[in-house]
Design a protein around this motif. Structure first.
Motif, PDB file in Angstrom:
ATOM      1  N   MET A   1       0.836  -1.205   0.000  1.00  0.00           N
ATOM      2  CA  MET A   1       0.000   0.000   0.000  1.00  0.00           C
ATOM      3  C   MET A   1       0.865   1.247   0.000  1.00  0.00           C
ATOM      4  SD  MET A   1      -2.921   1.071   2.745  1.00  0.00           S
ATOM      5  CE  MET A   1      -1.884   0.623   4.117  1.00  0.00           C
ATOM      6  N   ALA A   2       1.685   1.409   1.082  1.00  0.00           N
ATOM      7  CA  ALA A   2       2.510   2.607   1.162  1.00  0.00           C
ATOM      8  C   ALA A   2       3.630   2.588   0.150  1.00  0.00           C
ATOM      9  CB  ALA A   2       3.071   2.757   2.570  1.00  0.00           C
TER      10      ALA A   2
ATOM     11  N   SER B   1       2.945   4.380  -2.782  1.00  0.00           N
ATOM     12  CA  SER B   1       2.802   5.817  -2.559  1.00  0.00           C
ATOM     13  C   SER B   1       4.140   6.532  -2.579  1.00  0.00           C
ATOM     14  CB  SER B   1       2.114   6.070  -1.214  1.00  0.00           C
ATOM     15  OG  SER B   1       0.836   5.463  -1.179  1.00  0.00           O
ATOM     16  N   CYS B   2       5.244   5.799  -2.792  1.00  0.00           N
ATOM     17  CA  CYS B   2       6.566   6.417  -2.871  1.00  0.00           C
ATOM     18  C   CYS B   2       6.652   7.218  -4.166  1.00  0.00           C
ATOM     19  CB  CYS B   2       7.642   5.352  -2.820  1.00  0.00           C
ATOM     20  SG  CYS B   2       9.314   6.000  -2.956  1.00  0.00           S
TER      21      CYS B   2
ATOM     22  N   TYR C   1       6.984   9.945   0.589  1.00  0.00           N
ATOM     23  CA  TYR C   1       5.772   9.148   0.435  1.00  0.00           C
ATOM     24  C   TYR C   1       4.556  10.073   0.302  1.00  0.00           C
ATOM     25  CZ  TYR C   1       8.275   4.919   1.893  1.00  0.00           C
ATOM     26  OH  TYR C   1       9.143   3.866   1.981  1.00  0.00           O
ATOM     27  N   ASP C   2       3.701   9.758  -0.639  1.00  0.00           N
ATOM     28  CA  ASP C   2       2.464  10.512  -0.823  1.00  0.00           C
ATOM     29  C   ASP C   2       1.349   9.872   0.010  1.00  0.00           C
ATOM     30  OD1 ASP C   2       0.670  12.388  -1.721  1.00  0.00           O
ATOM     31  OD2 ASP C   2       0.215  11.316  -3.587  1.00  0.00           O
ATOM     32  N   CYS C   3       1.611   9.807   1.314  1.00  0.00           N
ATOM     33  CA  CYS C   3       0.636   9.240   2.246  1.00  0.00           C
ATOM     34  C   CYS C   3       0.987   9.730   3.640  1.00  0.00           C
ATOM     35  CB  CYS C   3       0.637   7.709   2.199  1.00  0.00           C
ATOM     36  SG  CYS C   3       2.129   6.950   2.875  1.00  0.00           S
ATOM     37  N   PRO C   4       0.034   9.709   4.569  1.00  0.00           N
ATOM     38  CA  PRO C   4       0.351  10.107   5.949  1.00  0.00           C
ATOM     39  C   PRO C   4       1.158   9.016   6.648  1.00  0.00           C
ATOM     40  CG  PRO C   4      -1.922   9.373   5.799  1.00  0.00           C
ATOM     41  CD  PRO C   4      -1.399   9.399   4.387  1.00  0.00           C
TER      42      PRO C   4
ATOM     43  N   GLU D   1      -0.461   5.762   7.893  1.00  0.00           N
ATOM     44  CA  GLU D   1      -0.761   4.660   6.977  1.00  0.00           C
ATOM     45  C   GLU D   1       0.256   3.537   7.133  1.00  0.00           C
ATOM     46  OE1 GLU D   1      -1.118   4.158   2.176  1.00  0.00           O
ATOM     47  OE2 GLU D   1      -2.131   5.862   3.102  1.00  0.00           O
TER      48      GLU D   1
ATOM     49  N   PHE E   1       6.766  12.102   4.939  1.00  0.00           N
ATOM     50  CA  PHE E   1       5.359  11.801   4.661  1.00  0.00           C
ATOM     51  C   PHE E   1       4.591  13.094   4.405  1.00  0.00           C
ATOM     52  CE2 PHE E   1       7.154   8.462   7.269  1.00  0.00           C
ATOM     53  CZ  PHE E   1       6.807   7.328   6.564  1.00  0.00           C
ATOM     54  N   ASN E   2       3.482  12.987   3.682  1.00  0.00           N
ATOM     55  CA  ASN E   2       2.759  14.207   3.304  1.00  0.00           C
ATOM     56  C   ASN E   2       2.060  14.881   4.472  1.00  0.00           C
ATOM     57  OD1 ASN E   2       0.509  12.610   3.754  1.00  0.00           O
ATOM     58  ND2 ASN E   2      -0.152  12.540   1.602  1.00  0.00           N
ATOM     59  N   CYS E   3       2.070  14.247   5.647  1.00  0.00           N
ATOM     60  CA  CYS E   3       1.507  14.860   6.844  1.00  0.00           C
ATOM     61  C   CYS E   3       2.550  15.723   7.559  1.00  0.00           C
ATOM     62  CB  CYS E   3       1.013  13.781   7.798  1.00  0.00           C
ATOM     63  SG  CYS E   3       2.320  12.653   8.333  1.00  0.00           S
TER      64      CYS E   3
END
Length: 438
Positions: A1-2, A5-6, A101-104, A107, A144-146
């Motif tokens: 999943m993550a 998102s890289c 990573y385009d995820c928080p 995740e 991370f995007n967060c």
């Protein structure tokens, strides 16, 4: 999943900020280094949203401080030579990867069961092998995007044990946090004088006298997490003392015994079992070695259980204590015994035994890894993914010990229903960790 998102990856090589003198170019491996497998030891620290630093500033701080700490730990920037018998301290450098990573962060951190141990590493393989053409030290900075970030480190087990890894990353954090005033004691590189290398065995080989149960290494497994609070551990220690007379059992002694008992009995049909635990020899040898003696300065103790009647917490604690005392009395571990114990650690003892391998990083200051932007919201070490392996870590809050255990899927339900486990442990629900929900 993550992993999908890289969205970006950059690599560079970080060299020591001062060249290694020619007189120090050859770092000889010790006996324990010789017989150690060519795998990386991993560790990862997660940090929540940073308001005071940009991603580029974070990267610059880590790169500069890594360069400085490598001047002290210069073998980590070198290259294995001569069939892995010594390190050429040629300042080749450590690999440093910047990943976005385009995820928080949640995740990854809040994944059930597997949790945060695997994804913030190159190719998701924290325990991957150390090829000849790879750096002995690999660092990955994950953004991370967060706004949160993770710092993961992989150090070749060929040149270091868990104590060395913990000291190295702690020293690195100290330099990053307080560049000018960090007072870092120089690591001592005397392992080959303590355990002289052998000239008669293959440096990376194993001496197998028992049949290896390869089916065991391919079993479907499940990872579970539990927290044992300080109050519950004190109850367990008191119970062991009252039942057996063993005085002042440690937190880890009673916890090793409890997990071993619950895991072995979960198999339903009892099989002769063996528990193996690595022991840091630095404080045990006479005279004791400095904490910052680098290398694999360890041995192993084992507890064998030949019948179900012997599988009691009190008896196992007593056997662990006895095995530790024997190591202390020996004062120095002979080559043959080291090789034999390490062989058993790597491989099961054959189909007649069920083999359990437990490791601990408790009592190391890993939860205080402040690189200049505060303490981490979580630090963890991936447990090696074969059945019946276990990692013990201090809980982030300071209240007790957190355990990650890998079990064969077929015994998980029975293990979770163990009365002792239910009484003393609390399952860890990662998604409930408010401090890392970002």
């Amino acid at each position: 999943m993550a992993a999908s998102s890289c969205v970006s990856l950059a690599e560079k090589i970080i060299k020591p900020d001062s060249p290694t003198p020619s007189s120090l170019r050859r770092y000889n491996l010790s006996l324990m280094d010789q017989i150690m497998v060519l795998v990386y030891m991993p560790i990862v620290a997660f940090y929540p949203f940073l308001t005071s630093k940009t991603p580029q500033q974070v990267s610059n701080i880590l790169e500069n401080s890594l360069s400085k700490v490598l001047s002290s730990y210069y073998p980590f920037a070198g290259t294995l030579r001569d069939n892995n018998t010594f390190v050429d301290c040629n300042d080749r450098g450590a690999k440093f990867m910047n990943v976005r990573y385009d995820c928080p962060m949640s995740e990854i951190v809040n994944l059930p069961d597997t949790g945060p141990e695997y994804l913030p590493f190159a190719k998701g393989m924290p325990w991957g092998s150390t090829p000849d053409d790879e750096s002995l030290l690999v660092v990955q900075l994950s953004h991370f995007n967060c706004g949160g970030l993770a710092i993961s480190v992989r150090l070749s087990h060929k040149i270091a044990d868990g104590c060395t890894l913990c000291n190295f990353i702690s020293d690195w954090a100290s330099i990053a946090r307080d560049d000018e005033n960090a007072n870092i004691p120089s690591p001592e590189m005397i392992g080959s004088s303590i355990f002289p290398p052998s000239t008669e065995m293959p440096p990376t080989g194993f001496h197998m006298d028992t049949e290896v149960d390869y089916e065991f290494y391919n079993l479907p497994v499940s990872k579970k997490r539990y927290l044992f609070s300080s109050s519950k551990l004190e109850m367990l220690k008191s119970q062991v003392t009252s039942e057996t007379g063993v005085q002042n059992p440690s937190r880890l002694e009673v916890l090793f015994a409890l997990i071993y008992k619950c895991a072995a009995r979960a198999a339903r049909s009892f099989k002769r079992s063996s528990l193996s635990i690595p022991v840091n020899l630095r404080p045990i040898l006479d005279p004791p070695l400095a904490t910052r003696t680098i290398g694999n300065i360890l041995s192993f103790i084992k507890v064998e259980t030949m019948s179900e009647d012997e599988m009691t917490i009190g008896r196992i604690v007593g056997e662990i204590r006895k095995a530790k005392d024997e190591v202390r009395k020996e004062g120095h571990v002979k080559e043959e015994k080291l090789v034999s114990l390490w062989t058993e650690w790597i491989y099961s003892m054959g189909k007649e035994f069920e083999f359990y391998r437990y490791s601990s990083v408790c009592n190391y200051p890993l939860n205080n890894l402040d690189f200049g932007w505060g303490k981490p919201s979580r630090v963890t070490i991936p447990v090696y993914g074969t059945a019946n392996t276990c990692m013990f870590m201090d809980n982030l809050s300071g209240d007790g010990i957190e355990v990650i255990i890998v079990l064969p899927e077929k015994v998980v339900t029975q293990f979770e229903n163990s009365k002792d486990l239910i009484h003393f442990a609390s399952p860890v629900n990662l998604s409930a960790r408010e401090s890392i929900k970002r």
